[in-house]
Design a protein around this motif. Structure first.
Motif, PDB file in Angstrom:
ATOM      1  N   THR A   1       4.432  19.005 -12.427  1.00 37.80           N
ATOM      2  CA  THR A   1       5.579  19.840 -12.802  1.00 37.80           C
ATOM      3  C   THR A   1       5.601  20.099 -14.306  1.00 37.80           C
ATOM      4  OG1 THR A   1       6.866  18.969 -10.953  1.00 37.80           O
ATOM      5  CG2 THR A   1       8.083  20.040 -12.734  1.00 37.80           C
ATOM      6  N   LEU A   2       5.416  19.026 -15.091  1.00 32.16           N
ATOM      7  CA  LEU A   2       5.400  19.178 -16.548  1.00 32.16           C
ATOM      8  C   LEU A   2       4.279  20.094 -16.999  1.00 32.16           C
ATOM      9  CD1 LEU A   2       6.133  15.494 -17.680  1.00 32.16           C
ATOM     10  CD2 LEU A   2       7.675  17.470 -17.797  1.00 32.16           C
ATOM     11  N   PHE A   3       3.115  19.904 -16.396  1.00 31.44           N
ATOM     12  CA  PHE A   3       1.976  20.748 -16.756  1.00 31.44           C
ATOM     13  C   PHE A   3       2.248  22.211 -16.414  1.00 31.44           C
ATOM     14  CE2 PHE A   3      -2.160  22.697 -15.848  1.00 31.44           C
ATOM     15  CZ  PHE A   3      -2.814  22.458 -17.053  1.00 31.44           C
ATOM     16  N   SER A   4       2.875  22.430 -15.255  1.00 38.12           N
ATOM     17  CA  SER A   4       3.181  23.801 -14.835  1.00 38.12           C
ATOM     18  C   SER A   4       4.174  24.462 -15.788  1.00 38.12           C
ATOM     19  CB  SER A   4       3.757  23.796 -13.416  1.00 38.12           C
ATOM     20  OG  SER A   4       2.809  23.287 -12.490  1.00 38.12           O
ATOM     21  N   LEU A   5       5.219  23.690 -16.198  1.00 35.79           N
ATOM     22  CA  LEU A   5       6.204  24.239 -17.145  1.00 35.79           C
ATOM     23  C   LEU A   5       5.552  24.593 -18.464  1.00 35.79           C
ATOM     24  CD1 LEU A   5       9.271  21.883 -16.497  1.00 35.79           C
ATOM     25  CD2 LEU A   5       9.050  24.298 -15.869  1.00 35.79           C
TER      26      LEU A   5
ATOM     27  N   LEU B   1       4.414  10.357  -6.660  1.00 36.61           N
ATOM     28  CA  LEU B   1       5.523  10.735  -7.546  1.00 36.61           C
ATOM     29  C   LEU B   1       5.031  11.033  -8.960  1.00 36.61           C
ATOM     30  CD1 LEU B   1       8.566  11.081  -7.920  1.00 36.61           C
ATOM     31  CD2 LEU B   1       8.718   8.632  -8.453  1.00 36.61           C
ATOM     32  N   ALA B   2       4.128  10.176  -9.444  1.00 32.46           N
ATOM     33  CA  ALA B   2       3.571  10.400 -10.779  1.00 32.46           C
ATOM     34  C   ALA B   2       2.765  11.691 -10.829  1.00 32.46           C
ATOM     35  CB  ALA B   2       2.694   9.202 -11.170  1.00 32.46           C
ATOM     36  N   SER B   3       2.023  11.954  -9.757  1.00 33.14           N
ATOM     37  CA  SER B   3       1.227  13.186  -9.697  1.00 33.14           C
ATOM     38  C   SER B   3       2.132  14.417  -9.696  1.00 33.14           C
ATOM     39  CB  SER B   3       0.347  13.186  -8.445  1.00 33.14           C
ATOM     40  OG  SER B   3      -0.551  12.097  -8.473  1.00 33.14           O
TER      41      SER B   3
ATOM     42  N   LYS C   1       0.830  -1.214   0.000  1.00 31.03           N
ATOM     43  CA  LYS C   1       0.000   0.000   0.000  1.00 31.03           C
ATOM     44  C   LYS C   1       0.866   1.267   0.000  1.00 31.03           C
ATOM     45  CE  LYS C   1      -3.999  -2.043   2.357  1.00 31.03           C
ATOM     46  NZ  LYS C   1      -4.856  -1.975   3.565  1.00 31.03           N
ATOM     47  N   VAL C   2       1.924   1.235   0.808  1.00 28.68           N
ATOM     48  CA  VAL C   2       2.808   2.407   0.890  1.00 28.68           C
ATOM     49  C   VAL C   2       3.498   2.655  -0.445  1.00 28.68           C
ATOM     50  CG1 VAL C   2       4.887   3.327   1.981  1.00 28.68           C
ATOM     51  CG2 VAL C   2       3.150   2.163   3.370  1.00 28.68           C
ATOM     52  N   ARG C   3       3.950   1.535  -1.049  1.00 29.78           N
ATOM     53  CA  ARG C   3       4.631   1.670  -2.344  1.00 29.78           C
ATOM     54  C   ARG C   3       3.705   2.253  -3.398  1.00 29.78           C
ATOM     55  NH1 ARG C   3       5.751  -3.773  -5.290  1.00 29.78           N
ATOM     56  NH2 ARG C   3       3.508  -3.429  -5.577  1.00 29.78           N
ATOM     57  N   ASN C   4       2.500   1.730  -3.459  1.00 34.11           N
ATOM     58  CA  ASN C   4       1.529   2.231  -4.445  1.00 34.11           C
ATOM     59  C   ASN C   4       1.210   3.705  -4.212  1.00 34.11           C
ATOM     60  OD1 ASN C   4       1.431  -0.284  -5.601  1.00 34.11           O
ATOM     61  ND2 ASN C   4      -0.416  -0.934  -4.510  1.00 34.11           N
ATOM     62  N   ALA C   5       1.137   4.075  -2.952  1.00 31.69           N
ATOM     63  CA  ALA C   5       0.847   5.476  -2.627  1.00 31.69           C
ATOM     64  C   ALA C   5       1.997   6.390  -3.075  1.00 31.69           C
ATOM     65  CB  ALA C   5       0.598   5.607  -1.124  1.00 31.69           C
TER      66      ALA C   5
END
Length: 325
Positions: free
Chosen positions: A41-45, A34-36, A25-29
């Motif tokens: 970041t990419l969207f903001s740039l 991280l993906a979010s 569960k921790v890993r998936n979270a």
């Protein structure tokens, strides 16, 4: 209520409850976070660099920067033009005006010197934009210094001209053949091809191609020292001593209008164009000599040529072609 999930076990032929491990569960979270974060970041740039998301102030600043860039380019063009005009003026100052008055030539170290201090523009060179400002400022400082030096030089020349009216009248200062009578300026001062031997040979004067009998005029006040054909190669020729170390020579004439010992004024008719002596076609060979040394006659036509005519003659005279004598 939390949903309970099961899976089918083929070995026991029964359904068993799925129990998630806490570590999974921790890993998936963490992966989700991280993906979010990466996506955010990419969207903001993309948003930051998209012109649709600039603030009104950013748009105004971008326009202002573009305005300054355009004006900087225009300023550079103006400085280039000013430098070209000033360079031509300095060339005439050193090779004509100061030469006429026996005044020492002003070296480039004085005209452009005085800006070797490495800290002079240090405060202006902190950013890329300021480096452009520093470069333009340095260029303007050098240009301003050159203008000041040239201005002082012209002041000195002005004083000399007031004191030396006779000297100015004696200087060979006009073209010896009228433009309306010229076919062309055939050959200038410098290395040229000899028309007879086809060898490369230094040409100490300028050749003016004109019809036989075209009037030839004295370039300045002086005394005729020779009007004969006793000098090898020149054929019928005239030499005028203008004083102050200046002598002019007019070669390959068809006729004389003066005699040795006669005093002449600038613009007086002294002879006519011909093709006597070592000549390939009718033309006037014209030389200017100062203290026994030949000088390029191109510097001595300021008296009767417009700037455009002078520029055209300067261009033609620098072409390495075949002379007519």
């Amino acid at each position: 209520m939390k949903k309970i999930k099961y899976y089918y076990d083929p070995e026991t032929l029964s359904y068993k409850r799925i129990r998630s491990k806490k570590r999974t569960k921790v890993r998936n979270a963490l992966i989700f976070l991280l993906a979010s974060a990466l996506f955010g970041t990419l969207f903001s740039l993309l948003m930051i660099n998209s012109r649709w998301f600039f603030t009104p102030r950013e748009v105004a600043l971008a326009r202002e920067i573009k305005f300054y860039e355009t004006n900087y380019q225009i300023l550079n063009k103006k400085m280039e033009l000013a430098e070209e005009v000033l360079a031509d003026l300095q060339e005439r100052d050193n090779n004509m005006y100061r030469l006429y008055f026996n005044a020492p030539i002003i070296p480039d170290s004085i005209r452009k010197g005085g800006f070797s201090d490495p800290n002079r523009y240090k405060d202006l060179e902190q950013t890329d934009v300021r480096k452009l400002v520093a470069k333009a400022t340095r260029r303007l400082d050098v240009l301003r210094k050159r203008i000041v030096v040239q201005s002082k030089s012209l002041d000195e020349i002005s004083k000399l001209s007031v004191e030396k009216e006779k000297f100015l009248a004696s200087i060979p200062a006009i073209q010896p053949v009228n433009n309306k009578d010229l076919k062309r300026m055939a050959s200038g001062y410098g290395w040229r091809t000899d028309p007879f031997t086809k060898a490369r040979k230094f040409h100490y004067g300028m050749d003016f191609s004109s019809p036989q009998g075209t009037p030839v005029y004295a370039a300045g006040d002086g005394v005729v020292t020779r009007a004969d054909n006793a000098s090898s190669g020149y054929g019928n020729h005239i030499r005028i001593d203008h004083g102050y170390g200046y002598v002019t020579l007019y070669g390959h004439l068809s006729a004389y209008n003066v005699r040795a010992g006669q005093r002449v004024k600038r613009g007086d008719l002294i002879g006519k164009v011909g093709s006597t002596g070592r000549s390939e076609a009718p033309h006037l060979h014209y030389e200017v000599i100062k203290n026994g040394e030949h000088i390029n006659p191109i510097h001595f036509y300021y008296g009767n040529l417009t700037p455009a005519e002078y520029a055209e003659m300067l261009h033609v005279s620098t072409q390495e072609n075949q002379s007519l004598d």
